[in-house]
Design a protein around this motif. Structure first.
Motif, PDB file in Angstrom:
ATOM      1  N   THR A  48       0.819  -1.214   0.000  1.00 26.98           N
ATOM      2  CA  THR A  48       0.000   0.000   0.000  1.00 26.98           C
ATOM      3  C   THR A  48       0.852   1.263   0.000  1.00 26.98           C
ATOM      4  O   THR A  48       0.374   2.320  -0.415  1.00 26.98           O
ATOM      5  CB  THR A  48      -0.986   0.021   1.192  1.00 26.98           C
ATOM      6  OG1 THR A  48      -0.262  -0.137   2.412  1.00 26.98           O
ATOM      7  CG2 THR A  48      -2.017  -1.093   1.045  1.00 26.98           C
ATOM      8  N   ARG A  49       2.079   1.169   0.439  1.00 22.07           N
ATOM      9  CA  ARG A  49       2.993   2.313   0.380  1.00 22.07           C
ATOM     10  C   ARG A  49       3.441   2.568  -1.057  1.00 22.07           C
ATOM     11  O   ARG A  49       3.709   3.688  -1.448  1.00 22.07           O
ATOM     12  CB  ARG A  49       4.212   2.029   1.276  1.00 22.07           C
ATOM     13  CG  ARG A  49       4.897   3.233   1.785  1.00 22.07           C
ATOM     14  CD  ARG A  49       5.952   2.951   2.864  1.00 22.07           C
ATOM     15  NE  ARG A  49       6.588   1.653   2.864  1.00 22.07           N
ATOM     16  CZ  ARG A  49       6.467   0.757   3.857  1.00 22.07           C
ATOM     17  NH1 ARG A  49       5.728   1.027   4.913  1.00 22.07           N
ATOM     18  NH2 ARG A  49       7.089  -0.390   3.792  1.00 22.07           N
ATOM     19  N   GLU A  50       3.521   1.519  -1.862  1.00 20.56           N
ATOM     20  CA  GLU A  50       4.001   1.630  -3.238  1.00 20.56           C
ATOM     21  C   GLU A  50       2.913   2.036  -4.227  1.00 20.56           C
ATOM     22  O   GLU A  50       3.159   2.812  -5.147  1.00 20.56           O
ATOM     23  CB  GLU A  50       4.600   0.292  -3.689  1.00 20.56           C
ATOM     24  CG  GLU A  50       5.143   0.310  -5.092  1.00 20.56           C
ATOM     25  CD  GLU A  50       5.793  -1.007  -5.475  1.00 20.56           C
ATOM     26  OE1 GLU A  50       6.041  -1.190  -6.677  1.00 20.56           O
ATOM     27  OE2 GLU A  50       6.054  -1.860  -4.607  1.00 20.56           O
ATOM     28  N   PHE A  51       1.696   1.526  -4.035  1.00 23.76           N
ATOM     29  CA  PHE A  51       0.657   1.700  -5.045  1.00 23.76           C
ATOM     30  C   PHE A  51      -0.394   2.733  -4.653  1.00 23.76           C
ATOM     31  O   PHE A  51      -0.701   2.908  -3.481  1.00 23.76           O
ATOM     32  CB  PHE A  51      -0.031   0.360  -5.336  1.00 23.76           C
ATOM     33  CG  PHE A  51       0.887  -0.638  -5.985  1.00 23.76           C
ATOM     34  CD1 PHE A  51       1.258  -0.482  -7.312  1.00 23.76           C
ATOM     35  CD2 PHE A  51       1.395  -1.704  -5.270  1.00 23.76           C
ATOM     36  CE1 PHE A  51       2.114  -1.382  -7.920  1.00 23.76           C
ATOM     37  CE2 PHE A  51       2.254  -2.613  -5.865  1.00 23.76           C
ATOM     38  CZ  PHE A  51       2.617  -2.451  -7.196  1.00 23.76           C
ATOM     39  N   ALA A  52      -0.946   3.358  -5.681  1.00 25.14           N
ATOM     40  CA  ALA A  52      -2.072   4.279  -5.504  1.00 25.14           C
ATOM     41  C   ALA A  52      -3.345   3.472  -5.279  1.00 25.14           C
ATOM     42  O   ALA A  52      -3.418   2.291  -5.634  1.00 25.14           O
ATOM     43  CB  ALA A  52      -2.223   5.153  -6.747  1.00 25.14           C
ATOM     44  N   ALA A  53      -4.340   4.109  -4.718  1.00 27.89           N
ATOM     45  CA  ALA A  53      -5.625   3.452  -4.472  1.00 27.89           C
ATOM     46  C   ALA A  53      -6.213   2.941  -5.789  1.00 27.89           C
ATOM     47  O   ALA A  53      -6.363   3.717  -6.741  1.00 27.89           O
ATOM     48  CB  ALA A  53      -6.584   4.430  -3.808  1.00 27.89           C
ATOM     49  N   PRO A  54      -6.539   1.652  -5.855  1.00 22.96           N
ATOM     50  CA  PRO A  54      -7.119   1.095  -7.085  1.00 22.96           C
ATOM     51  C   PRO A  54      -8.502   1.676  -7.360  1.00 22.96           C
ATOM     52  O   PRO A  54      -9.342   1.753  -6.458  1.00 22.96           O
ATOM     53  CB  PRO A  54      -7.222  -0.400  -6.798  1.00 22.96           C
ATOM     54  CG  PRO A  54      -6.388  -0.650  -5.596  1.00 22.96           C
ATOM     55  CD  PRO A  54      -6.333   0.628  -4.841  1.00 22.96           C
ATOM     56  N   GLU A  55      -8.714   2.079  -8.587  1.00 23.22           N
ATOM     57  CA  GLU A  55     -10.015   2.613  -8.979  1.00 23.22           C
ATOM     58  C   GLU A  55     -10.962   1.475  -9.330  1.00 23.22           C
ATOM     59  O   GLU A  55     -10.537   0.396  -9.744  1.00 23.22           O
ATOM     60  CB  GLU A  55      -9.848   3.573 -10.144  1.00 23.22           C
ATOM     61  CG  GLU A  55      -9.057   4.804  -9.741  1.00 23.22           C
ATOM     62  CD  GLU A  55      -8.893   5.804 -10.864  1.00 23.22           C
ATOM     63  OE1 GLU A  55      -9.286   5.517 -12.007  1.00 23.22           O
ATOM     64  OE2 GLU A  55      -8.371   6.889 -10.576  1.00 23.22           O
ATOM     65  N   ALA A  56     -12.254   1.747  -9.149  1.00 21.85           N
ATOM     66  CA  ALA A  56     -13.275   0.738  -9.402  1.00 21.85           C
ATOM     67  C   ALA A  56     -14.529   1.412  -9.928  1.00 21.85           C
ATOM     68  O   ALA A  56     -14.679   2.631  -9.846  1.00 21.85           O
ATOM     69  CB  ALA A  56     -13.595  -0.029  -8.125  1.00 21.85           C
ATOM     70  N   CYS A  57     -15.427   0.587 -10.428  1.00 20.26           N
ATOM     71  CA  CYS A  57     -16.700   1.086 -10.954  1.00 20.26           C
ATOM     72  C   CYS A  57     -17.805   0.112 -10.549  1.00 20.26           C
ATOM     73  O   CYS A  57     -17.657  -1.108 -10.699  1.00 20.26           O
ATOM     74  CB  CYS A  57     -16.618   1.180 -12.473  1.00 20.26           C
ATOM     75  SG  CYS A  57     -18.116   1.822 -13.236  1.00 20.26           S
ATOM     76  N   ILE A  58     -18.883   0.651 -10.017  1.00 19.12           N
ATOM     77  CA  ILE A  58     -20.083  -0.145  -9.769  1.00 19.12           C
ATOM     78  C   ILE A  58     -20.755  -0.326 -11.126  1.00 19.12           C
ATOM     79  O   ILE A  58     -21.015   0.651 -11.831  1.00 19.12           O
ATOM     80  CB  ILE A  58     -21.020   0.567  -8.778  1.00 19.12           C
ATOM     81  CG1 ILE A  58     -20.358   0.628  -7.403  1.00 19.12           C
ATOM     82  CG2 ILE A  58     -22.389  -0.125  -8.723  1.00 19.12           C
ATOM     83  CD1 ILE A  58     -21.104   1.477  -6.402  1.00 19.12           C
ATOM     84  N   THR A  59     -21.015  -1.587 -11.482  1.00 25.78           N
ATOM     85  CA  THR A  59     -21.548  -1.856 -12.815  1.00 25.78           C
ATOM     86  C   THR A  59     -22.974  -2.399 -12.822  1.00 25.78           C
ATOM     87  O   THR A  59     -23.569  -2.527 -13.875  1.00 25.78           O
ATOM     88  CB  THR A  59     -20.636  -2.849 -13.567  1.00 25.78           C
ATOM     89  OG1 THR A  59     -20.566  -4.071 -12.818  1.00 25.78           O
ATOM     90  CG2 THR A  59     -19.249  -2.272 -13.765  1.00 25.78           C
ATOM     91  N   GLY A  60     -23.508  -2.744 -11.655  1.00 26.53           N
ATOM     92  CA  GLY A  60     -24.871  -3.266 -11.614  1.00 26.53           C
ATOM     93  C   GLY A  60     -25.044  -4.287 -10.519  1.00 26.53           C
ATOM     94  O   GLY A  60     -24.366  -4.247  -9.495  1.00 26.53           O
ATOM     95  N   ILE A  61     -25.926  -5.237 -10.772  1.00 24.94           N
ATOM     96  CA  ILE A  61     -26.281  -6.283  -9.816  1.00 24.94           C
ATOM     97  C   ILE A  61     -25.618  -7.587 -10.248  1.00 24.94           C
ATOM     98  O   ILE A  61     -25.519  -7.878 -11.441  1.00 24.94           O
ATOM     99  CB  ILE A  61     -27.817  -6.467  -9.784  1.00 24.94           C
ATOM    100  CG1 ILE A  61     -28.488  -5.236  -9.191  1.00 24.94           C
ATOM    101  CG2 ILE A  61     -28.223  -7.713  -9.023  1.00 24.94           C
ATOM    102  CD1 ILE A  61     -28.196  -4.987  -7.736  1.00 24.94           C
ATOM    103  N   MET A  62     -25.187  -8.374  -9.270  1.00 26.52           N
ATOM    104  CA  MET A  62     -24.611  -9.693  -9.532  1.00 26.52           C
ATOM    105  C   MET A  62     -25.487 -10.752  -8.867  1.00 26.52           C
ATOM    106  O   MET A  62     -25.840 -10.619  -7.691  1.00 26.52           O
ATOM    107  CB  MET A  62     -23.188  -9.776  -8.990  1.00 26.52           C
ATOM    108  CG  MET A  62     -22.517 -11.115  -9.234  1.00 26.52           C
ATOM    109  SD  MET A  62     -20.854 -11.212  -8.496  1.00 26.52           S
ATOM    110  CE  MET A  62     -19.941 -10.163  -9.611  1.00 26.52           C
ATOM    111  N   ASP A  63     -25.810 -11.781  -9.612  1.00 27.62           N
ATOM    112  CA  ASP A  63     -26.589 -12.910  -9.108  1.00 27.62           C
ATOM    113  C   ASP A  63     -25.617 -13.885  -8.432  1.00 27.62           C
ATOM    114  O   ASP A  63     -24.696 -14.392  -9.074  1.00 27.62           O
ATOM    115  CB  ASP A  63     -27.305 -13.578 -10.281  1.00 27.62           C
ATOM    116  CG  ASP A  63     -28.163 -14.755  -9.878  1.00 27.62           C
ATOM    117  OD1 ASP A  63     -28.142 -15.168  -8.703  1.00 27.62           O
ATOM    118  OD2 ASP A  63     -28.868 -15.279 -10.763  1.00 27.62           O
ATOM    119  N   LEU A  64     -25.831 -14.145  -7.150  1.00 26.06           N
ATOM    120  CA  LEU A  64     -24.985 -15.096  -6.414  1.00 26.06           C
ATOM    121  C   LEU A  64     -25.680 -16.446  -6.242  1.00 26.06           C
ATOM    122  O   LEU A  64     -25.273 -17.242  -5.406  1.00 26.06           O
ATOM    123  CB  LEU A  64     -24.623 -14.529  -5.041  1.00 26.06           C
ATOM    124  CG  LEU A  64     -23.829 -13.233  -5.020  1.00 26.06           C
ATOM    125  CD1 LEU A  64     -23.605 -12.767  -3.585  1.00 26.06           C
ATOM    126  CD2 LEU A  64     -22.503 -13.386  -5.751  1.00 26.06           C
TER     127      LEU A  64
END
Length: 166
Positions: free
Chosen positions: A54-70
């Motif tokens: 976590t010291r080396e890398f920037a915060a990973p970006e993400a995107c909410i894409t919808g609903i997932m069926d589990l």
């Protein structure tokens, strides 16, 4: 190990989880699982390795894409190539020590309902799908927890502070 959610996503997901997760099973806050389990003998190494990452890398970006069926549950689907790249880096470091459950290709998500009937899950998915908007965010930290047959014991939070993008 989980990827922490930013406060606005955390609050929203926790509210959905409180509303739709069976209360007798809802021992956890909303989260994004990175790894399900590590051997206890690896805890000290994990506690030392995660701050380096976590010291080396920037915060990973993400995107909410919808609903997932589990199957017998419902989740908020996420897309995050940087998070998957980070997970691969950590998996490579612990190669040979991962459980069978953690050897499968991950599908990032936030579980908001589980251990219900398929009918109940499909009904919630139909209800929520139109309301889920595409949103981008960044994971602020990695968290390490110890499973205690219900609630988790928080072990460590490592905030992303680096500049290198995955």
């Amino acid at each position: 190990m989980t990827a922490a959610l930013p406060p606005e996503i955390q609050g929203w997901a926790d509210a959905l989880r409180r509303e739709h997760y069976p209360p007798e099973r809802n021992h956890l806050h909303a989260h994004v699982t990175m790894f399900h389990s590590f051997a206890p003998s690896l805890y000290e190494e994990l506690k030392g390795f995660l701050p380096i990452v976590t010291r080396e890398f920037a915060a990973p970006e993400a995107c909410i894409t919808g609903i997932m069926d589990l199957g017998k549950g419902t989740a908020i689907a996420l897309q995050s190539e940087p998070l998957l790249a980070l997970r691969s880096l950590i998996a490579e470091h612990f190669h040979g020590s991962l459980t069978a459950q953690d050897l499968h290709d991950p599908r990032p998500h936030i579980t908001i309902q589980n251990k219900v009937t398929k009918v109940e899950a499909r009904a919630l998915q139909a209800q929520l799908a139109p309301a889920i908007e595409t949103r981008t965010f960044a994971f602020p930290a990695l968290e390490l927890h110890l499973y205690q047959n219900g609630p988790w014991e928080h072990i460590k939070t490592c905030v992303f502070r680096g500049s290198e993008r995955l």
